[in-house]
Design a protein around this motif. Structure first.
Motif, PDB file in Angstrom:
ATOM      1  N   ASP A 185      -4.261  -8.830  -0.169  1.00  0.00           N
ATOM      2  CA  ASP A 185      -2.940  -8.304  -0.521  1.00  0.00           C
ATOM      3  C   ASP A 185      -3.057  -6.949  -1.213  1.00  0.00           C
ATOM      4  OD1 ASP A 185      -1.678 -10.494   0.562  1.00  0.00           O
ATOM      5  OD2 ASP A 185      -1.461 -11.550  -1.349  1.00  0.00           O
ATOM      6  N   ASP A 186      -4.024  -6.834  -2.132  1.00  0.00           N
ATOM      7  CA  ASP A 186      -4.220  -5.560  -2.838  1.00  0.00           C
ATOM      8  C   ASP A 186      -4.615  -4.454  -1.871  1.00  0.00           C
ATOM      9  OD1 ASP A 186      -3.707  -6.906  -5.230  1.00  0.00           O
ATOM     10  OD2 ASP A 186      -5.839  -7.346  -5.566  1.00  0.00           O
ATOM     11  N   VAL A 187      -5.475  -4.788  -0.926  1.00  0.00           N
ATOM     12  CA  VAL A 187      -5.941  -3.790   0.038  1.00  0.00           C
ATOM     13  C   VAL A 187      -4.784  -3.333   0.932  1.00  0.00           C
ATOM     14  CG1 VAL A 187      -7.490  -3.370   1.974  1.00  0.00           C
ATOM     15  CG2 VAL A 187      -8.296  -4.682   0.005  1.00  0.00           C
ATOM     16  N   ALA A 188      -3.958  -4.285   1.386  1.00  0.00           N
ATOM     17  CA  ALA A 188      -2.809  -3.922   2.226  1.00  0.00           C
ATOM     18  C   ALA A 188      -1.843  -3.020   1.469  1.00  0.00           C
ATOM     19  CB  ALA A 188      -2.098  -5.183   2.708  1.00  0.00           C
ATOM     20  N   ASP A 189      -1.577  -3.376   0.208  1.00  0.00           N
ATOM     21  CA  ASP A 189      -0.700  -2.538  -0.612  1.00  0.00           C
ATOM     22  C   ASP A 189      -1.279  -1.138  -0.757  1.00  0.00           C
ATOM     23  OD1 ASP A 189       1.090  -4.604  -0.971  1.00  0.00           O
ATOM     24  OD2 ASP A 189       0.223  -5.243  -2.884  1.00  0.00           O
ATOM     25  N   ALA A 190      -2.589  -1.067  -1.030  1.00  0.00           N
ATOM     26  CA  ALA A 190      -3.225   0.227  -1.256  1.00  0.00           C
ATOM     27  C   ALA A 190      -3.231   1.075   0.009  1.00  0.00           C
ATOM     28  CB  ALA A 190      -4.654   0.018  -1.756  1.00  0.00           C
ATOM     29  N   ALA A 191      -3.483   0.458   1.164  1.00  0.00           N
ATOM     30  CA  ALA A 191      -3.502   1.216   2.419  1.00  0.00           C
ATOM     31  C   ALA A 191      -2.143   1.853   2.690  1.00  0.00           C
ATOM     32  CB  ALA A 191      -3.905   0.301   3.570  1.00  0.00           C
ATOM     33  N   CYS A 192      -1.069   1.104   2.490  1.00  0.00           N
ATOM     34  CA  CYS A 192       0.274   1.651   2.699  1.00  0.00           C
ATOM     35  C   CYS A 192       0.594   2.726   1.666  1.00  0.00           C
ATOM     36  CB  CYS A 192       1.314   0.538   2.654  1.00  0.00           C
ATOM     37  SG  CYS A 192       1.153  -0.662   3.996  1.00  0.00           S
ATOM     38  N   ALA A 193       0.135   2.541   0.433  1.00  0.00           N
ATOM     39  CA  ALA A 193       0.382   3.539  -0.609  1.00  0.00           C
ATOM     40  C   ALA A 193      -0.316   4.855  -0.281  1.00  0.00           C
ATOM     41  CB  ALA A 193      -0.093   3.007  -1.961  1.00  0.00           C
ATOM     42  N   VAL A 194      -1.517   4.769   0.284  1.00  0.00           N
ATOM     43  CA  VAL A 194      -2.242   5.982   0.666  1.00  0.00           C
ATOM     44  C   VAL A 194      -1.457   6.756   1.724  1.00  0.00           C
ATOM     45  CG1 VAL A 194      -4.293   6.823   1.872  1.00  0.00           C
ATOM     46  CG2 VAL A 194      -4.536   5.149   0.048  1.00  0.00           C
ATOM     47  N   LEU A 195      -0.926   6.061   2.713  1.00  0.00           N
ATOM     48  CA  LEU A 195      -0.150   6.738   3.746  1.00  0.00           C
ATOM     49  C   LEU A 195       1.137   7.326   3.179  1.00  0.00           C
ATOM     50  CD1 LEU A 195      -0.570   4.438   6.885  1.00  0.00           C
ATOM     51  CD2 LEU A 195      -1.983   6.327   6.091  1.00  0.00           C
ATOM     52  N   ARG A 196       1.761   6.617   2.226  1.00  0.00           N
ATOM     53  CA  ARG A 196       2.975   7.176   1.595  1.00  0.00           C
ATOM     54  C   ARG A 196       2.634   8.450   0.840  1.00  0.00           C
ATOM     55  NH1 ARG A 196       4.105   1.756   0.428  1.00  0.00           N
ATOM     56  NH2 ARG A 196       3.352   1.992  -1.714  1.00  0.00           N
ATOM     57  N   SER A 197       1.491   8.473   0.176  1.00  0.00           N
ATOM     58  CA  SER A 197       1.111   9.657  -0.591  1.00  0.00           C
ATOM     59  C   SER A 197       0.842  10.855   0.300  1.00  0.00           C
ATOM     60  CB  SER A 197      -0.135   9.364  -1.435  1.00  0.00           C
ATOM     61  OG  SER A 197      -1.292   9.238  -0.616  1.00  0.00           O
ATOM     62  N   ARG A 198       0.551  10.594   1.580  1.00  0.00           N
ATOM     63  CA  ARG A 198       0.306  11.680   2.516  1.00  0.00           C
ATOM     64  C   ARG A 198       1.589  12.164   3.194  1.00  0.00           C
ATOM     65  NH1 ARG A 198      -5.002  12.017   4.354  1.00  0.00           N
ATOM     66  NH2 ARG A 198      -4.221  13.830   5.483  1.00  0.00           N
ATOM     67  N   GLY A 199       2.725  11.582   2.828  1.00  0.00           N
ATOM     68  CA  GLY A 199       3.999  12.011   3.396  1.00  0.00           C
ATOM     69  C   GLY A 199       4.211  11.583   4.828  1.00  0.00           C
ATOM     70  N   LEU A 200       3.538  10.514   5.248  1.00  0.00           N
ATOM     71  CA  LEU A 200       3.656  10.051   6.630  1.00  0.00           C
ATOM     72  C   LEU A 200       5.015   9.395   6.845  1.00  0.00           C
ATOM     73  CD1 LEU A 200       1.704   9.952   9.082  1.00  0.00           C
ATOM     74  CD2 LEU A 200       1.250   7.582   8.481  1.00  0.00           C
ATOM     75  N   VAL A 201       5.621   9.657   8.009  1.00  0.00           N
ATOM     76  CA  VAL A 201       6.901   9.039   8.357  1.00  0.00           C
ATOM     77  C   VAL A 201       6.777   8.400   9.735  1.00  0.00           C
ATOM     78  CG1 VAL A 201       8.288  10.616   6.969  1.00  0.00           C
ATOM     79  CG2 VAL A 201       7.791  11.198   9.335  1.00  0.00           C
ATOM     80  N   ALA A 202       7.562   7.354   9.962  1.00  0.00           N
ATOM     81  CA  ALA A 202       7.565   6.655  11.250  1.00  0.00           C
ATOM     82  C   ALA A 202       8.808   7.053  12.031  1.00  0.00           C
ATOM     83  CB  ALA A 202       7.522   5.144  11.045  1.00  0.00           C
ATOM     84  N   ASP A 203       8.609   7.414  13.277  1.00  0.00           N
ATOM     85  CA  ASP A 203       9.734   7.732  14.156  1.00  0.00           C
ATOM     86  C   ASP A 203      10.314   6.419  14.675  1.00  0.00           C
ATOM     87  OD1 ASP A 203       9.136  10.431  13.837  1.00  0.00           O
ATOM     88  OD2 ASP A 203       7.728  10.407  15.513  1.00  0.00           O
ATOM     89  N   VAL A 204      11.458   6.047  14.144  1.00  0.00           N
ATOM     90  CA  VAL A 204      12.073   4.777  14.531  1.00  0.00           C
ATOM     91  C   VAL A 204      12.968   5.014  15.741  1.00  0.00           C
ATOM     92  CG1 VAL A 204      13.523   2.866  13.790  1.00  0.00           C
ATOM     93  CG2 VAL A 204      12.004   3.997  12.155  1.00  0.00           C
ATOM     94  N   GLY A 205      12.735   4.275  16.783  1.00  0.00           N
ATOM     95  CA  GLY A 205      13.541   4.400  17.994  1.00  0.00           C
ATOM     96  C   GLY A 205      13.379   3.161  18.852  1.00  0.00           C
ATOM     97  N   THR A 206      14.114   3.125  19.917  1.00  0.00           N
ATOM     98  CA  THR A 206      14.028   1.983  20.830  1.00  0.00           C
ATOM     99  C   THR A 206      12.684   1.991  21.544  1.00  0.00           C
ATOM    100  OG1 THR A 206      16.420   2.060  21.165  1.00  0.00           O
ATOM    101  CG2 THR A 206      15.109   0.824  22.776  1.00  0.00           C
ATOM    102  N   ILE A 207      11.987   0.873  21.501  1.00  0.00           N
ATOM    103  CA  ILE A 207      10.685   0.743  22.140  1.00  0.00           C
ATOM    104  C   ILE A 207      10.837  -0.116  23.390  1.00  0.00           C
ATOM    105  CG2 ILE A 207       8.298  -0.018  21.872  1.00  0.00           C
ATOM    106  CD1 ILE A 207       8.571   0.369  18.897  1.00  0.00           C
ATOM    107  N   ARG A 208      10.321   0.380  24.494  1.00  0.00           N
ATOM    108  CA  ARG A 208      10.325  -0.382  25.751  1.00  0.00           C
ATOM    109  C   ARG A 208       8.872  -0.679  26.103  1.00  0.00           C
ATOM    110  NH1 ARG A 208      14.339   3.533  26.277  1.00  0.00           N
ATOM    111  NH2 ARG A 208      16.431   2.714  26.697  1.00  0.00           N
ATOM    112  N   TRP A 209       8.438  -1.875  25.753  1.00  0.00           N
ATOM    113  CA  TRP A 209       7.031  -2.228  25.917  1.00  0.00           C
ATOM    114  C   TRP A 209       6.605  -2.243  27.385  1.00  0.00           C
ATOM    115  CZ3 TRP A 209       5.105  -1.568  21.456  1.00  0.00           C
ATOM    116  CH2 TRP A 209       5.739  -2.012  20.288  1.00  0.00           C
ATOM    117  N   GLN A 210       7.544  -2.433  28.299  1.00  0.00           N
ATOM    118  CA  GLN A 210       7.179  -2.515  29.711  1.00  0.00           C
ATOM    119  C   GLN A 210       6.960  -1.133  30.330  1.00  0.00           C
ATOM    120  OE1 GLN A 210       9.589  -4.531  28.331  1.00  0.00           O
ATOM    121  NE2 GLN A 210       8.104  -6.199  28.344  1.00  0.00           N
TER     122      GLN A 210
END
Length: 744
Positions: free
Chosen positions: A91-116
């Protein structure tokens, strides 16, 4: 093409395909089968097709824990997770990994995903360069970090989104079925990460479902379509994809893991946890702590300084620049010739056998070969010259440079070739020949973008590049490159410093703005207007929204050289009074005229104005109005003109300082103002008489309109309408108005 990894690596977009299988028996009988309705995907594409036995393991290959960027992020996450305990739990490692990405200003492009449909999955290096990625990109990136740190990740796909699970207990066995995954989450054996939410808030990591999140989690678990246990996929042979890079000929080649590690070991660590943290905020020669500048300032800096591998200043490719065939031992002489303002003629390069002729031709005839075919020679150089002229006209900054010297090094697991010294030049066509000549408005400069990226990746400030050696003709190329080689050897690296020359378009002008923010952001953000822009929801403050003292727009217009209506006059009044505002309007509504009036009025009040526009055309329109229609052209200094030399600027300033206000007759001017006021009073009185309410609450204008309507539609109402109109006319005095007396 044959089914060979080298051939498939060249596929750059999905396309229909079929497989033809031919078998021959010992007796010479051939059996041929053809499998249709297939698709050939590029190496970085994936789609949910072919059944779970193919789609799941194929997706697992995109999780690459040995990428240099993943190694650096994992090291940083482990350091963060270990702050409170020497043995962090998953749990600590998962929290830390996400915190590292937040500190780098990373953003996710949220949109409709068509897996096919074929989806491009970017590498960790590409995601971190762009500071953005799809939800699948981020999930794969996080999975690589967790796998690197010994945590078992699982990719879980719903019909429209992706989640990342991780084993909270190493002893728990987790299956690949959606049912087993959902049960593991409910029992608390699997933690969940929402990739896009985790980049915004720690709440995006859910150790154990419960509370308000329970309903959301249950809805997602009920829609699972595919679960991929990375550990299970590895045991079935789904190894991480190899690193790929393009060679000098543009061919995609596969780098075996051993080769990548050998290069990195030889050249020094490609990325370190410390350097990784630095890249988001630091720069050459800085030691400011991470997070010192406000987040909005960091966002501005990232938009100004592109340190990604897409930038030719970081990775110069054959597509972004043209190699000039200058013998390595004469690169310094070449730079001296250019800086002595001698023209250099370009011609298509000859073969290697004429190397001696190349040297003589350069030194005596000032001619150099461009590594282009005879057909490409005109097309590429003409296109480059046109692009440079367009950029100069639109932005005022020349982006055509001679790139002298190359640093060949590794970034994000791939070899890059970065220019070292940039000399601004012009490219002109003289008949059938193209000529390179020095742009005297610019100066030779080291590649500061390279310095920033190299320091971010390695922790090494290239001081030999920051402080080059100069001679009478500019940069002493040989001495500077030798100093750089020595610095890299002393640091234990084996990066190659090559004596090369290339001609290309490089976007370098925004570096100075980036440097201002890097070094002086406290001063800049102390400005009240900039401080307001730093707010999460910038907008007008109370003092801007509150109405000010009533403005006499007639007086404002009276002091303007160009015609202005009431809306334009109000804009000028607000701006002159110190209010901040944004003025919008479609073409033809008088925006440039309003700007010209505002500049004129500000100068009249003793102020200095800087007018900035994105396009030169906007500057030209305002400058023309001020010069031709207001007569203050001598007070304008065109900083946009790239041909303005320092001596021209000094002459323009000297001429402006010598200007004297023309003499005028104060009494005559006062008389004109009184006459204008009288005329304005008459017009105002007429407006009042026309629209002031009178008989039965009707104005003269309204009564006349009612009379016209009655005479045309209802004759019975006409007498009353006529009487009402006559009363309004008599009251207002307009019954005696004679239009002939007021003709212009």
């Amino acid at each position: 093409m044959k089914l060979h990894p080298g051939n498939l690596a060249q596929v750059d977009q999905s396309s229909p395909a079929h497989v033809r299988v031919e078998l021959s028996t010992r007796e010479g009988v051939k059996l041929i089968r053809r499998v249709d309705a297939l698709a050939a995907l590029s190496p970085r594409q994936w789609q949910q097709a072919g059944g779970d036995l193919w789609a799941g393991p194929a997706l697992a290959t995109f999780v690459q824990p040995d990428q240099p960027v993943i190694q650096a992020l994992a090291a940083q996450a482990h350091a963060r997770a270990s702050l409170g305990t020497p043995s962090p739990v998953p749990d600590d490692v998962a929290d830390a990994a996400c915190a590292v990405l937040r500190s780098r200003g990373l953003v996710a492009d949220v949109g409709t995903i068509r897996w096919q449909e074929p989806l491009t999955v970017r590498t960790a290096g590409e995601v971190m360069d762009a500071r953005a990625g799809s939800e699948l990109d981020v999930a794969v990136l996080l999975a690589g970090i967790l796998e690197r740190l010994g945590i078992r990740p699982m990719l879980a796909l719903t019909s429209t989104s992706v989640l990342l699970g991780y084993a909270r207990n190493g002893a728990v066995s987790v299956g690949d079925s959606p049912e087993a995954f959902a049960a593991g989450v409910r029992q608390g054996d699997i933690g969940l990460i929402d990739p896009s939410a985790a980049l915004r808030s720690p709440a995006g990591v859910l150790h154990v479902p419960g509370g308000a999140a329970q309903q959301i989690v249950e809805a997602a678990l009920s829609e699972l379509t595919l679960v991929v246990s990375i550990a299970a996929a590895r045991s079935s042979g789904a190894v991480p994809q190899p690193a790929l890079e393009r060679d000098e000929d543009g061919v995609v080649v596969e780098l075996p893991p051993s080769a990548v590690r050998a290069e990195q070991d030889a050249e020094g660590p490609a990325v370190t946890a410390h350097a990784d943290a630095t890249r988001s905020v630091g720069g050459p020669g800085t030691d400011r702590a991470v997070g010192a500048a406000p987040a909005r300032v960091e966002e501005w800096k990232r938009s100004l300084l592109d340190l990604s591998l897409r930038n030719p200043l970081i990775d110069r490719t054959t597509r972004s620049a043209i190699e000039l065939k200058v013998p390595p031992e004469l690169v310094g002489d070449f730079e001296d010739i250019v800086n002595k303002r001698d023209n250099l003629a370009l011609r298509p390069a000859r073969g290697a056998a004429q190397a001696a002729d190349d040297a003589m031709e350069l030194l005596e005839a000032h001619t150099v070969g461009a590594v282009l075919g005879s057909k490409e020679y005109v097309r590429r150089l003409q296109s480059m010259a046109a692009s440079a002229r367009t950029t100069l006209k639109d932005t005022g900054a020349n982006n055509l440079y001679l790139a002298i010297g190359t640093l060949s090094w590794y970034a994000d697991g791939r070899r890059v070739r970065s220019p070292l010294i940039l000399v601004p030049v012009k490219l002109e066509r003289e008949g059938d020949t193209f000529v390179v000549l020095l742009d005297e408005a610019g100066v030779s400069t080291p590649n500061s973008s390279l310095r920033a990226r190299f320091q971010a990746d390695t922790g090494i400030d290239l001081t030999a590049l920051r402080e080059p050696v100069y001679d009478a003709h500019g940069v002493n190329v040989e001495a500077t490159l030798d100093n750089l080689r020595q610095q890299l050897r002393t640091a234990g690296r084996r990066d190659r410093v090559e004596s090369t020359v290339h001609l290309g378009l490089f976007r370098f002008s925004t570096y100075r703005m980036w440097r201002d923010l890097e070094e002086d952001w406290p001063t800049i953000t102390a400005n009240p207007l900039v401080a307001r822009l730093l707010k999460d929801t910038p907008g007008a403050d109370a003092e801007d929204q509150a109405p000010g003292a009533a403005t006499d727009l007639d007086e404002v217009v009276e002091n303007l050289p160009l015609v202005a209506d009431s809306a334009q006059a109000q804009v000028i009044a607000d701006a002159v009074s110190g209010r901040s505002l944004v003025v919008e309007g479609p073409p033809g509504t008088g925006k440039s005229q309003t700007v010209a009036n505002l500049i004129f009025r500000s100068l009249a009040l003793g102020r200095t104005v800087m007018f900035v526009a994105e396009k030169q055309s906007a500057l030209d329109v305002v400058a023309r109005r001020l010069g031709e229609e207001t007569g203050i052209g001598d007070l304008l200094l065109n900083l946009h003109d790239n041909g303005m030399r320092p001596i021209d600027v000094c002459e323009a300033l000297r001429g402006a300082l010598k200007l004297q206000a023309p003499g005028h007759d104060a009494a005559a001017l006062a008389g004109l103002r009184r006459q204008l006021a009288d005329s304005r009073g008459e017009l105002e009185a007429y407006r009042e008489q026309l629209h002031a309410p009178g008989q039965e609450g009707k104005s003269y204008y309204a009564a006349r309109q009612e009379l016209v309507e009655a005479m045309g539609a209802d004759a019975s109402a006409a007498p009353h309408a006529q009487a009402l109109f006559n009363a309004c006319a008599a009251r207002s005095g307009l019954d005696g108005f004679d239009a002939d007396q007021h003709e212009a």
